[in-house]
Write a protein that holds these residues in place. Structure first.
Motif, short mmCIF file in Angstrom:
data_model
loop_
_atom_site.label_atom_id
_atom_site.label_comp_id
_atom_site.label_asym_id
_atom_site.label_seq_id
_atom_site.Cartn_x
_atom_site.Cartn_y
_atom_site.Cartn_z
N TYR A 1 28.17 42.40 27.75
CA TYR A 1 29.03 41.87 28.81
C TYR A 1 30.45 42.44 28.69
N ARG A 2 31.17 42.42 29.80
CA ARG A 2 32.58 42.80 29.78
C ARG A 2 33.28 42.17 30.98
N PHE A 3 34.58 42.16 30.91
CA PHE A 3 35.43 41.66 32.01
C PHE A 3 36.25 42.82 32.53
N ARG A 4 36.68 42.67 33.82
CA ARG A 4 37.48 43.74 34.43
C ARG A 4 38.54 43.18 35.35
N LEU A 5 39.69 43.80 35.32
CA LEU A 5 40.70 43.66 36.37
C LEU A 5 40.78 45.05 37.02
N PRO A 6 41.42 45.14 38.16
CA PRO A 6 41.49 46.47 38.77
C PRO A 6 42.10 47.51 37.83
N GLU A 7 43.03 47.07 36.96
CA GLU A 7 43.75 48.04 36.14
C GLU A 7 43.39 48.00 34.67
N ALA A 8 42.43 47.17 34.29
CA ALA A 8 42.11 47.08 32.87
C ALA A 8 40.68 46.59 32.67
N GLU A 9 40.13 46.96 31.51
CA GLU A 9 38.76 46.57 31.18
C GLU A 9 38.75 45.99 29.78
N SER A 10 37.97 44.95 29.58
CA SER A 10 37.93 44.30 28.26
C SER A 10 37.04 45.10 27.32
N ASP B 1 47.03 26.88 34.52
CA ASP B 1 46.91 25.57 33.86
C ASP B 1 45.91 25.59 32.70
N TRP B 2 45.05 26.59 32.64
CA TRP B 2 44.15 26.75 31.47
C TRP B 2 44.47 28.06 30.75
N ALA B 3 45.74 28.43 30.75
CA ALA B 3 46.25 29.58 29.98
C ALA B 3 45.54 30.89 30.37
N HIS B 4 45.13 30.99 31.62
CA HIS B 4 44.41 32.17 32.11
C HIS B 4 43.20 32.49 31.24
N SER B 5 42.55 31.43 30.76
CA SER B 5 41.28 31.63 30.06
C SER B 5 40.16 31.67 31.09
N VAL B 6 39.06 32.29 30.70
CA VAL B 6 37.90 32.41 31.58
C VAL B 6 36.68 31.89 30.82
N THR C 1 36.98 34.95 27.87
CA THR C 1 38.13 35.78 27.53
C THR C 1 39.38 35.03 27.97
N ARG C 2 40.53 35.57 27.62
CA ARG C 2 41.80 35.00 28.09
C ARG C 2 42.74 36.16 28.37
N LEU C 3 43.37 36.11 29.54
CA LEU C 3 44.32 37.16 29.89
C LEU C 3 45.66 36.84 29.22
N ALA C 4 46.12 37.74 28.37
CA ALA C 4 47.35 37.47 27.62
C ALA C 4 48.03 38.78 27.22
N PRO D 1 45.86 43.13 29.25
CA PRO D 1 45.74 41.67 29.23
C PRO D 1 44.61 41.18 28.31
N PHE D 2 43.77 42.07 27.82
CA PHE D 2 42.61 41.65 27.01
C PHE D 2 42.92 41.76 25.51
N THR D 3 44.11 41.32 25.13
CA THR D 3 44.54 41.45 23.73
C THR D 3 43.77 40.55 22.78
N LEU D 4 43.17 39.48 23.32
CA LEU D 4 42.52 38.48 22.45
C LEU D 4 41.02 38.68 22.36
N GLY D 5 40.54 39.77 22.93
CA GLY D 5 39.12 40.08 22.81
C GLY D 5 38.25 39.27 23.76
N VAL D 6 36.97 39.26 23.45
CA VAL D 6 35.98 38.54 24.27
C VAL D 6 35.12 37.71 23.33
#
Ligand SMILES: [Fe+2]
Length: 510
Positions: free
Chosen positions: A114-123, A94-99, A51-54, A32-37
């Motif tokens: 810094y970095r972002f994480r989901l249970p199954e992926a890391e930015s 509603d905000w395109a899964h942006s953070v 970041t944005r999940l995409a 989901p971190f295809t667009l970087g940070v």
């Protein structure tokens, strides 16, 4: 109340939602971190993380229509052994899964990771830094750049910008281009859609640009401060008027979609979250006591361009003395409110340098015989005079103007009276060409020179960015040019270097 309740539900139920999301997308089968940070808006105690999940970036993002909780962490070291802050943010459809995470309470003048994480992926890991504390700060390296039409080049310039080790990157507009190049033009690839109109169109366009690895590397390298120009919405628009009106569509709906997508893809604060077609983008960013960046918006509030071409609904023209409207003193480029705000910010600043981070050339450019282009400051000469009067009032400490828009490297003296080189110089101005976008033919730009002795450099045939090195005594600006914007691995060289000493607005060639 309703949204409070819903938010409460969403937060407490986020684990379940994540589980559902994982099932539906095959445990987010794709990264989901295809667009970087990115990071942005640095202050002495924090910055914004973005970041944005995409997982399917070019087709709406590919996320389920549910909120998703994203973990984030900030550390002192790249290995994340010394984590100083961590938390969770909600990425909503509603905000395109942006953070957008606004951090506070960090130490001044420090690099962080810094970095972002989901249970199954890391930015990917990004690097950001806080500014010096109020009044402090002795050195600063800034890259400024603009105009990155994806169709006409690769982002080798961004790779070199990241390698230049900047503390801060300023993007001065035309982050995307809304329309597709067609016909016998010099492009290497084409936009997938003809032009962007809807929110979905603009989101996909940002995603297309943000997939470029060199751009992601530049975002990950340091905090960015961004402003826009016209192509984030549509060519040469002014306030509520586009160049060509799309029949059956209200332009302000298009502007609202464009502004929303802009916010969703930039490391901006909640204060920049749009409401309909309105987004408050002008602001100051202080770098301790060393520099104040006055970040301007010259699109949203401007008067319509005067003397438009008869075959168009709005937009720019090149006009001579027959266009008496150009001299109308009611015309404004920034809007009266931003204009007054800017005067207060400039005269109230105690920073060693006051940098106007704006879109286009403020110095006049006479195309011969008193002919001027109406989309730039030359189309709003009374408004420019009001600004120049403030800059030259003796109440603004060391003003420096930087800009983009015109796809040309310019270095120019801004005189107290436009077109009168015998009047005092009030500020130096530097325009950083473009990352990729094509300029006017050089021979056309060369025709400017005899009519405009205050323009010291004018090169439209090369692409790149500017590197600014500041200390308390001087500001040095290096024009960096890529050898070939059609090659990802292009080399870089320095075209020209200028130095401005404190209390002397006349630039020196270094
Ligand atoms: Fe541009």
């Amino acid at each position: 109340m309703l949204s409070q309740t819903r938010r409460g539900f969403v937060l407490s139920g986020s684990a379940a939602i994540l589980a559902a999301c994982a099932t539906r997308t095959g445990r987010l089968a794709r990264n989901p971190f295809t667009l970087g940070v990115a990071s942005g808006e640095p202050s002495a105690d924090g910055f914004v993380l973005w970041t944005r999940l995409a997982p399917d970036p070019l087709a709406g993002g590919g996320m389920p229509e549910t909120p998703v909780e994203v973990s984030w962490a900030v550390a002192e070291d790249e290995g994340f052994r010394r984590v100083v802050r961590e938390g969770k943010a909600l990425a909503t459809p509603d905000w395109a899964h942006s953070v957008h995470v606004e951090l506070k309470g960090l130490e001044p003048d420090r690099w962080y990771f810094y970095r972002f994480r989901l249970p199954e992926a890391e930015s990917p890991i990004g690097r950001a830094r806080t500014t010096p504390a109020a009044g402090a700060g002795d050195k600063l390296r800034v890259v400024f750049a603009s105009c990155q039409r994806w169709e006409v080049g690769y982002y080798g310039a961004w790779r070199h910008a990241a390698k230049a080790d900047p503390d801060l990157i300023l993007h001065l507009g035309d982050y995307i281009y809304e329309y597709q190049l067609r016909g016998a033009q010099n492009y290497i690839r084409t936009h997938d859609a003809d032009a962007t109109f809807t929110l979905a169109d603009y989101r996909n366009r940002y995603a297309l640009y943000k997939l470029e690895p060199e751009l992601q590397a530049a975002h990950a390298a340091c905090p960015w401060v961004v402003t826009w120009d016209d192509h984030e919405v549509v060519n040469d628009y002014a306030n509520d008027r586009p160049e060509r009106q799309n029949p059956g569509q209200r332009f302000l709906d298009r502007r609202a979609a464009a502004y929303k997508a802009y916010y969703e893809h930039m490391p901006l604060r909640a204060a920049q979250r749009p409401t309909g077609p309105d987004l408050q983008l002008y602001r100051t960013v202080d770098y301790g006591g060393l520099a104040r960046f006055h970040v301007l918006d010259d699109r949203q509030y401007r008067s319509h361009q005067v003397c438009k071409r008869p075959d168009r609904d709005g937009g720019s023209n090149t006009v001579g003395r027959e266009c008496a409207d150009r001299l109308n003193t009611d015309l404004t480029l920034l809007g009266r409110e931003q204009e007054a705000w800017l005067a207060r910010q400039l005269t109230g600043s105690t920073a060693a340098w006051n940098v106007l981070a704006q879109q286009t050339l403020i110095a006049t450019a006479d195309w011969g015989g008193g002919r001027f282009w109406t989309d730039g400051w030359d189309g709003y000469p009374a408004a420019r005079q009001r600004l120049v009067d403030v800059l030259g009032s003796g109440r603004v400490r060391n003003p420096v103007v930087i800009g983009g828009d015109v796809h040309t490297f310019y270095a120019a003296d801004i005189h107290a009276r436009a077109g009168d080189p015998s009047s005092p110089i009030v500020a130096p101005e530097f325009i950083g060409s473009s990352i990729t976008s094509l300029g006017l033919p050089q021979r056309q730009i060369d025709q400017l020179r005899p009519h405009n002795p205050h323009i010291k450099l004018a090169r439209s045939d090369i692409r790149g960015f500017a590197l600014v090195e500041m200390d308390r005594r001087r500001t040095a600006v290096s024009m960096q040019t890529v050898d070939n914007a059609l090659q990802r691995d292009s080399g870089i060289s320095t075209l020209a270097r200028y130095v401005v000493e404190e209390r002397n607005p006349r630039m020196l060639t270094a």
